[in-house]
Motif scaffolding. Sequence first.
Motif, PDB file in Angstrom:
ATOM      1  N   ASN A  18       0.822  -1.216   0.000  1.00  0.00           N
ATOM      2  CA  ASN A  18       0.000   0.000   0.000  1.00  0.00           C
ATOM      3  C   ASN A  18       0.851   1.258   0.000  1.00  0.00           C
ATOM      4  O   ASN A  18       0.598   2.196  -0.765  1.00  0.00           O
ATOM      5  CB  ASN A  18      -0.936   0.009   1.209  1.00  0.00           C
ATOM      6  CG  ASN A  18      -2.063  -0.983   1.078  1.00  0.00           C
ATOM      7  OD1 ASN A  18      -2.372  -1.457  -0.009  1.00  0.00           O
ATOM      8  ND2 ASN A  18      -2.681  -1.319   2.195  1.00  0.00           N
ATOM      9  N   ILE A  19       1.846   1.310   0.856  1.00  0.00           N
ATOM     10  CA  ILE A  19       2.642   2.536   0.951  1.00  0.00           C
ATOM     11  C   ILE A  19       3.538   2.722  -0.273  1.00  0.00           C
ATOM     12  O   ILE A  19       3.723   3.835  -0.768  1.00  0.00           O
ATOM     13  CB  ILE A  19       3.440   2.596   2.286  1.00  0.00           C
ATOM     14  CG1 ILE A  19       3.928   4.015   2.552  1.00  0.00           C
ATOM     15  CG2 ILE A  19       4.588   1.629   2.306  1.00  0.00           C
ATOM     16  CD1 ILE A  19       2.857   4.966   2.965  1.00  0.00           C
ATOM     17  N   ALA A  23       3.493   5.728  -3.139  1.00  0.00           N
ATOM     18  CA  ALA A  23       4.711   6.453  -3.536  1.00  0.00           C
ATOM     19  C   ALA A  23       4.878   6.446  -5.050  1.00  0.00           C
ATOM     20  O   ALA A  23       5.198   7.470  -5.661  1.00  0.00           O
ATOM     21  CB  ALA A  23       5.935   5.842  -2.857  1.00  0.00           C
ATOM     22  N   VAL A  24       4.637   5.292  -5.677  1.00  0.00           N
ATOM     23  CA  VAL A  24       4.763   5.197  -7.133  1.00  0.00           C
ATOM     24  C   VAL A  24       3.715   6.085  -7.820  1.00  0.00           C
ATOM     25  O   VAL A  24       4.016   6.788  -8.782  1.00  0.00           O
ATOM     26  CB  VAL A  24       4.622   3.728  -7.595  1.00  0.00           C
ATOM     27  CG1 VAL A  24       4.465   3.637  -9.105  1.00  0.00           C
ATOM     28  CG2 VAL A  24       5.819   2.911  -7.126  1.00  0.00           C
ATOM     29  N   ARG A  25       2.501   6.077  -7.312  1.00  0.00           N
ATOM     30  CA  ARG A  25       1.410   6.844  -7.917  1.00  0.00           C
ATOM     31  C   ARG A  25       1.684   8.348  -7.888  1.00  0.00           C
ATOM     32  O   ARG A  25       1.361   9.064  -8.829  1.00  0.00           O
ATOM     33  CB  ARG A  25       0.097   6.547  -7.196  1.00  0.00           C
ATOM     34  CG  ARG A  25      -1.109   7.193  -7.853  1.00  0.00           C
ATOM     35  CD  ARG A  25      -2.434   6.886  -7.168  1.00  0.00           C
ATOM     36  NE  ARG A  25      -2.566   5.506  -6.777  1.00  0.00           N
ATOM     37  CZ  ARG A  25      -2.878   5.094  -5.539  1.00  0.00           C
ATOM     38  NH1 ARG A  25      -3.088   5.980  -4.580  1.00  0.00           N
ATOM     39  NH2 ARG A  25      -2.983   3.819  -5.269  1.00  0.00           N
ATOM     40  N   PHE A  26       2.293   8.841  -6.798  1.00  0.00           N
ATOM     41  CA  PHE A  26       2.417  10.291  -6.627  1.00  0.00           C
ATOM     42  C   PHE A  26       3.822  10.842  -6.834  1.00  0.00           C
ATOM     43  O   PHE A  26       4.026  12.056  -6.740  1.00  0.00           O
ATOM     44  CB  PHE A  26       1.888  10.701  -5.248  1.00  0.00           C
ATOM     45  CG  PHE A  26       0.396  10.523  -5.144  1.00  0.00           C
ATOM     46  CD1 PHE A  26      -0.467  11.391  -5.793  1.00  0.00           C
ATOM     47  CD2 PHE A  26      -0.134   9.473  -4.430  1.00  0.00           C
ATOM     48  CE1 PHE A  26      -1.836  11.226  -5.720  1.00  0.00           C
ATOM     49  CE2 PHE A  26      -1.506   9.287  -4.342  1.00  0.00           C
ATOM     50  CZ  PHE A  26      -2.365  10.166  -4.993  1.00  0.00           C
ATOM     51  N   THR A  27       4.787   9.991  -7.125  1.00  0.00           N
ATOM     52  CA  THR A  27       6.132  10.480  -7.412  1.00  0.00           C
ATOM     53  C   THR A  27       6.215  10.816  -8.899  1.00  0.00           C
ATOM     54  O   THR A  27       5.882   9.986  -9.745  1.00  0.00           O
ATOM     55  CB  THR A  27       7.188   9.422  -7.046  1.00  0.00           C
ATOM     56  OG1 THR A  27       7.110   9.195  -5.631  1.00  0.00           O
ATOM     57  CG2 THR A  27       8.592   9.896  -7.383  1.00  0.00           C
ATOM     58  N   THR A  49      10.519   6.933   1.598  1.00  0.00           N
ATOM     59  CA  THR A  49      10.632   8.354   1.263  1.00  0.00           C
ATOM     60  C   THR A  49      10.571   8.482  -0.255  1.00  0.00           C
ATOM     61  O   THR A  49      11.018   7.590  -0.985  1.00  0.00           O
ATOM     62  CB  THR A  49      11.934   8.980   1.794  1.00  0.00           C
ATOM     63  OG1 THR A  49      13.047   8.217   1.321  1.00  0.00           O
ATOM     64  CG2 THR A  49      11.969   9.000   3.306  1.00  0.00           C
ATOM     65  N   ASP A  50      10.007   9.584  -0.708  1.00  0.00           N
ATOM     66  CA  ASP A  50       9.922   9.805  -2.151  1.00  0.00           C
ATOM     67  C   ASP A  50       9.936  11.301  -2.427  1.00  0.00           C
ATOM     68  O   ASP A  50       9.915  12.112  -1.504  1.00  0.00           O
ATOM     69  CB  ASP A  50       8.668   9.136  -2.737  1.00  0.00           C
ATOM     70  CG  ASP A  50       7.374   9.673  -2.160  1.00  0.00           C
ATOM     71  OD1 ASP A  50       7.127  10.891  -2.279  1.00  0.00           O
ATOM     72  OD2 ASP A  50       6.606   8.883  -1.591  1.00  0.00           O
ATOM     73  N   THR A  51       9.980  11.634  -3.695  1.00  0.00           N
ATOM     74  CA  THR A  51      10.026  13.039  -4.098  1.00  0.00           C
ATOM     75  C   THR A  51       8.660  13.520  -4.585  1.00  0.00           C
ATOM     76  O   THR A  51       8.567  14.509  -5.318  1.00  0.00           O
ATOM     77  CB  THR A  51      11.093  13.261  -5.187  1.00  0.00           C
ATOM     78  OG1 THR A  51      10.839  12.361  -6.283  1.00  0.00           O
ATOM     79  CG2 THR A  51      12.491  13.023  -4.645  1.00  0.00           C
TER      80      THR A  51
END
Length: 69
Positions: A18-19, A23-27, A49-51
Amino acid sequence: PPLEVPAQRQALGRALDNILENAVRFTPAGGTITLDAVEEGQEIVFTVTDTGPGFSPEALQKATVSISL
């Protein structure tokens, strides 16, 4: 040395899926996603952590999960 996690495999996998999916969806394209696992006493702490744009304080509180297995 590898970290051993005595856990319910499905629950841990679902939480990480889920997490990481979020991260993939919103990075944005060209961004980075990092998954860390650190042993802290009797616990393993996973941090993603992501950008991407990040969570609001309220959403972050809901997204922070402690799994006792």
